[in-house]
Write a protein that holds these residues in place. Sequence first.
Motif, mmCIF file in Angstrom:
data_model
loop_
_atom_site.group_PDB
_atom_site.id
_atom_site.type_symbol
_atom_site.label_atom_id
_atom_site.label_comp_id
_atom_site.label_asym_id
_atom_site.label_seq_id
_atom_site.Cartn_x
_atom_site.Cartn_y
_atom_site.Cartn_z
ATOM 1 N N ARG A 242 0.832 -1.205 0.000
ATOM 2 C CA ARG A 242 0.000 0.000 0.000
ATOM 3 C C ARG A 242 0.867 1.256 0.000
ATOM 4 O O ARG A 242 0.581 2.227 -0.705
ATOM 5 N N GLU A 243 1.955 1.241 0.796
ATOM 6 C CA GLU A 243 2.868 2.381 0.800
ATOM 7 C C GLU A 243 3.529 2.547 -0.570
ATOM 8 O O GLU A 243 3.767 3.675 -1.023
ATOM 9 N N ARG B 83 1.004 4.282 -2.859
ATOM 10 C CA ARG B 83 0.887 5.701 -2.525
ATOM 11 C C ARG B 83 2.146 6.470 -2.935
ATOM 12 O O ARG B 83 2.073 7.573 -3.490
ATOM 13 N N GLY B 84 3.312 5.863 -2.664
ATOM 14 C CA GLY B 84 4.560 6.529 -3.004
ATOM 15 C C GLY B 84 4.739 6.713 -4.502
ATOM 16 O O GLY B 84 5.195 7.755 -4.962
ATOM 17 N N ARG C 205 2.358 6.905 -6.761
ATOM 18 C CA ARG C 205 1.420 7.936 -7.230
ATOM 19 C C ARG C 205 2.000 9.326 -7.009
ATOM 20 O O ARG C 205 1.876 10.218 -7.857
ATOM 21 N N ARG C 206 2.619 9.519 -5.842
ATOM 22 C CA ARG C 206 3.093 10.851 -5.472
ATOM 23 C C ARG C 206 4.435 11.193 -6.115
ATOM 24 O O ARG C 206 4.639 12.315 -6.586
ATOM 25 N N GLU D 206 -2.306 -2.720 -9.093
ATOM 26 C CA GLU D 206 -2.852 -1.367 -8.914
ATOM 27 C C GLU D 206 -2.015 -0.330 -9.647
ATOM 28 O O GLU D 206 -2.547 0.574 -10.296
ATOM 29 N N GLU E 80 -3.174 2.324 -12.386
ATOM 30 C CA GLU E 80 -3.302 3.712 -11.958
ATOM 31 C C GLU E 80 -2.110 4.597 -12.328
ATOM 32 O O GLU E 80 -2.258 5.807 -12.469
#
Length: 234
Positions: free
Chosen positions: A37-38, A41-42, A44-45, A68, A72
Motif C-alpha cells: 500500500r505504501e 501511494r509513493g 502515485r506521489r 494497482e 493507476e
Amino acid sequence: MTRLLIADDDDLMRAGLIELLTADPTIEIAGQASTGREAVRGARRLKPDVVLMDVRMPGLDGIGATRELSREVPGVRILILTTFEQDDYIFGALRAGASGFLLKRTRPEHLIAAVHTVAGGASLLSSSVTRRVIDRMARQPAPDLADQARLSSLTVRERGVLELIARGLSNREIAAALVVEESTIRAHVKRILLKLGLRDRVQAVIFAHETGINRPLDDTSETPQGTTGRRHAE
C-alpha cells in the motif's frame, strides 16, 4: 537519471539495496516503502521510473500493488525482486503487469543492469525464471484459443516470431534462426505488440502461453496433415 522506489518489508534489505544501487551515479532513490500500500501511494506521489518490488509484504502484497500501479500509474515500470521462485508468484506478477522478475540471489551488477533495462522500456527475467516459464508452458494442456481473433491479425512470419519469443529467444537469436537482420526482428516485435495490444515481451510470453501458440509438437500425430516440424514454420 533513473528514479527508483524500493518496496520491501525488511528494513535491512531496503538499506542494503539503497547502498548498492546508489553506488551507480545514474540511479536516484526517489523513495522507499515497507508495504504494498505504501508503494502504491509513493509511486502515485513520486512518479518514479521504476519500482523495485518485493512480493511478500503485509497488507497489500507486491503482486496486488503491481496490479494497482499498472492500472493507476501506467508510466511506472515494475521490477519484482524476491526470494521466492514459485510459479504462482512468477505468473501472478507478470500477469499483473511487472516488466521483470529477479531473485534476490542476483549478482549486484546484474541487478543494477536490470534496473536500467526495465527503465529503458525493455522487459527482463532471470535465466532460471525464464526456464520455469517455458517449462510450465510445455506442461500445459491445450487451452481454448479465446484470443484467436487477435492471433489472426498476425502474419505467418509474425506468428513464428511470437513463438520464438515465447521460447525465450532474444532478438539476435531469432534473427539467426530465421536468417534475417536483427533490425527486421525488432520491427516484427513492435508490430506483434501493437497488433495484440501488449506492452512488452513479457506480456507476449504470457499471451503465447495462454493461447497455446507455443505448445510443443513432439507428438507427430497432432501435426496437421501435410506439415512437418515446427507448428508455424511455414
